[in-house]
Design an enzyme around this catalytic site. Sequence first.
Site, PDB file in Angstrom:
ATOM      1  N   HIS A  66       9.878   4.806  -6.692  1.00 13.71           N
ATOM      2  CA  HIS A  66       8.837   4.327  -5.782  1.00 13.71           C
ATOM      3  C   HIS A  66       9.195   3.003  -5.121  1.00 13.71           C
ATOM      4  CE1 HIS A  66       6.728   1.285  -8.397  1.00 13.71           C
ATOM      5  NE2 HIS A  66       7.093   2.059  -9.403  1.00 13.71           N
ATOM      6  N   ASP A 176      10.252  -3.772 -10.618  1.00  8.82           N
ATOM      7  CA  ASP A 176       9.463  -2.540 -10.728  1.00  8.82           C
ATOM      8  C   ASP A 176       8.976  -2.190  -9.329  1.00  8.82           C
ATOM      9  OD1 ASP A 176       7.674  -0.513 -11.280  1.00  8.82           O
ATOM     10  OD2 ASP A 176       6.316  -1.739 -12.469  1.00  8.82           O
ATOM     11  N   GLU A 205       2.767   4.500  -5.874  1.00 11.09           N
ATOM     12  CA  GLU A 205       2.874   4.842  -7.291  1.00 11.09           C
ATOM     13  C   GLU A 205       1.989   3.942  -8.132  1.00 11.09           C
ATOM     14  OE1 GLU A 205       4.452   4.590 -11.447  1.00 11.09           O
ATOM     15  OE2 GLU A 205       4.196   3.007  -9.941  1.00 11.09           O
ATOM     16  N   GLU A 206       1.912   2.664  -7.754  1.00 10.02           N
ATOM     17  CA  GLU A 206       1.189   1.680  -8.565  1.00 10.02           C
ATOM     18  C   GLU A 206      -0.322   1.866  -8.537  1.00 10.02           C
ATOM     19  OE1 GLU A 206       2.486  -0.175 -10.634  1.00 10.02           O
ATOM     20  OE2 GLU A 206       4.526  -0.695 -10.041  1.00 10.02           O
ATOM     21  N   ASP A 228      12.220   5.001 -13.001  1.00 10.07           N
ATOM     22  CA  ASP A 228      11.279   3.887 -13.038  1.00 10.07           C
ATOM     23  C   ASP A 228      11.711   2.938 -14.143  1.00 10.07           C
ATOM     24  OD1 ASP A 228       9.065   2.259 -12.496  1.00 10.07           O
ATOM     25  OD2 ASP A 228       7.716   3.968 -12.267  1.00 10.07           O
ATOM     26  N   HIS A 317       5.474  -6.496 -14.549  1.00 14.32           N
ATOM     27  CA  HIS A 317       4.297  -6.863 -13.753  1.00 14.32           C
ATOM     28  C   HIS A 317       4.063  -8.380 -13.743  1.00 14.32           C
ATOM     29  CE1 HIS A 317       2.120  -2.751 -13.179  1.00 14.32           C
ATOM     30  NE2 HIS A 317       3.431  -2.679 -12.981  1.00 14.32           N
TER      31      HIS A 317
END
Length: 350
Positions: A66, A176, A205-206, A228, A317
């Site tokens: 992604h 990410d 995607e998130e 991922d 994150h």
Amino acid sequence: MDANYDLLRELTEAHGAPGHEDRIREIVRRELAAVADDVRTDAMGNVVATVEGAESPDYEVAVAAHMDEIGFMVTHVTDAGFLKLDALGGWDPRVLRAQRVTVHASEGDLEGIIGSPPPHTMSEEERESTDEVADLYVDLGRDGEEVADLVSVGDVVTMAQDTRVLGDTVTGKSMDDRVCLFAMLEAAKRITPDVTVHFAATVQEEVGLRGAKALGVDLDPDLALALDVTVANDIPQFSDESKHVTELGAGAAIKLKDGSVITNPKVHKRMQSVAETRDIAHQLEVLPAGGTDTAGFQNTNGAKPVGAISVPLRYMHTVTEAAHEDDIDATVDLLAAVLDTEDGAHDYRL
């Protein structure tokens, strides 16, 4: 790192919140144009680059990584010129105070900061309170009238951070999933597949695997592989090694499960076999929570065999996500090897 660090830095320093992946899309199209037989986008913004198989072109494999990074959307501009935000993706508000951000306004990008009140003037109750994204404000250093002219509700905000090599790791924002997008691009340049491969750079995607779910229908592949990042909790805060999930420097992680998917056993066992045969460093991943594009392909359009390769990542994150150079190389090597040895004859039915 064996692969192209400049491309990885370009990808990770670029901005692309969910639904606003334009800048990443341009890089992906540029990189895949020379190796794919066809490059196209869809109504959501997914990029699909197809390499036709040399021997069994009717057998189709989708490979997904992604493009989007977690970010924010402006919900309100105060009279004093501060911005209120809504999260696009899963933020831990504890890591957001005193960070620089970029506001993507219609007339161009604006620098801002998420401020933090000084502890000298906070009560004990305020110091011990738990932040929510709704409690945060972006300060643009401008008066309210000017900000109102520059910023609109719905403008997107992303974190501002550069990418650096730190010892044996690469650290920055949006590793990410740009590190896996990078791995997919590098693998695409190496392979001459017997089967048709669709390299899919997915969107949103998130916020719910949305791009992958659409491609699960539109591509309808015979086999789907996702890339991922995964958790690497090999840090002092986790003394219990059983909670590490993966470890930096131990190789590409072959996913067995996460919170959204249990991968096909025949697929992940073939990945392990390829890794062992090619002497590619690897480890197994069992992630208790979280989801990936793997799930978007598994049952969106009937039952599909799926597998996933993950890059172990510390501090997920946050703006200091960190991946080991050797794990990045191993992920590129393993993906390329799996695709080069896929002949369409493997029976992944259980």
